[in-house]
Design an enzyme around this catalytic site. Structure first.
Site, PDB file in Angstrom:
ATOM      1  N   HIS A  38       0.895  -1.160   0.000  1.00  0.00           N
ATOM      2  CA  HIS A  38       0.000   0.000   0.000  1.00  0.00           C
ATOM      3  C   HIS A  38       0.928   1.204   0.000  1.00  0.00           C
ATOM      4  O   HIS A  38       1.907   1.234   0.745  1.00  0.00           O
ATOM      5  CB  HIS A  38      -0.879   0.027   1.257  1.00  0.00           C
ATOM      6  CG  HIS A  38      -1.587   1.330   1.449  1.00  0.00           C
ATOM      7  ND1 HIS A  38      -2.717   1.675   0.731  1.00  0.00           N
ATOM      8  CD2 HIS A  38      -1.310   2.384   2.247  1.00  0.00           C
ATOM      9  CE1 HIS A  38      -3.111   2.886   1.104  1.00  0.00           C
ATOM     10  NE2 HIS A  38      -2.270   3.333   2.012  1.00  0.00           N
ATOM     11  N   CYS A 122      -4.439   2.021  -4.638  1.00  0.00           N
ATOM     12  CA  CYS A 122      -3.582   3.036  -4.026  1.00  0.00           C
ATOM     13  C   CYS A 122      -2.292   3.233  -4.801  1.00  0.00           C
ATOM     14  O   CYS A 122      -1.776   4.352  -4.896  1.00  0.00           O
ATOM     15  CB  CYS A 122      -3.277   2.666  -2.581  1.00  0.00           C
ATOM     16  SG  CYS A 122      -2.462   1.055  -2.411  1.00  0.00           S
TER      17      CYS A 122
END
Length: 178
Positions: A38, A122
């Site tokens: 992420h 993301c």
């Protein structure tokens, strides 16, 4: 000619698996993965990221080191400290212009309904924002991860389940929507 201001741009990288990908990926996928990444872009004193709730921001974790001791302060995501930080360089884009750009993205390309764990996540957001701010891409080992997972039989078998996963580490939605 007036001097321009420049602002540092950082990429915060979090391993969502907390080390489990490194241990289990050879058994499950038949190939080594170092993490399930992420990412967020940090600029102008804020950490910006795209999740299932849209484009969010929060104060970034700040580090101070004294003789290799690292102590973090602030930060609002439950992800804790990033596993690594990549210096993406500097930008001359002021915060106001960045916010206009992010609101435009939040209303189109990165709206709440566009999140997809493999195809539009993301990391695709961080890559686009990094390019906008610095002209640089984020590391390819991050952007290539979905195709690496999906290139395996186990990844293909898990895709329907994994497509339903939405990452929401908290923060403030830039458009005020949830």
């Amino acid at each position: 000619m007036e001097p321009t201001d420049s602002y540092p741009v950082k990429l915060y990288i979090y391993d969502l698996s907390k080390g489990m990908a490194r241990q289990l990926s050879p058994l499950m996928l038949g190939k080594q993965l170092d993490g399930i990444w992420h990412t967020a872009v940090v600029v102008h004193g804020k950490e910006y990221y795209f999740v299932g709730e849209g484009i969010n921001h929060c104060p970034p974790v700040r580090f101070s080191s004294i003789l290799l001791y690292i102590h973090s302060t602030e930060g609002c995501t439950p992800l804790g400290e990033p596993d690594s930080v990549v210096d993406l360089g500097f930008t001359e884009v002021p915060e106001e212009i960045l916010m206009e750009h992010l609101i435009s993205l939040a209303e189109s390309t990165y709206s709440v309904d566009k999140y997809n764990l493999f195809d539009h996540n993301c990391n695709t957001f961080s890559n686009e924002v990094a390019q906008f701010l610095t002209g640089r891409n984020i590391p390819s080992y991050i952007t290539d991860l979905p195709s690496e997972v999906l290139s395996t039989p186990f990844g293909q078998a898990l895709r329907p389940l994994l497509d339903s996963i939405v990452i929401n580490p908290g923060g403030n939605n830039i458009t005020g929507q949830r």
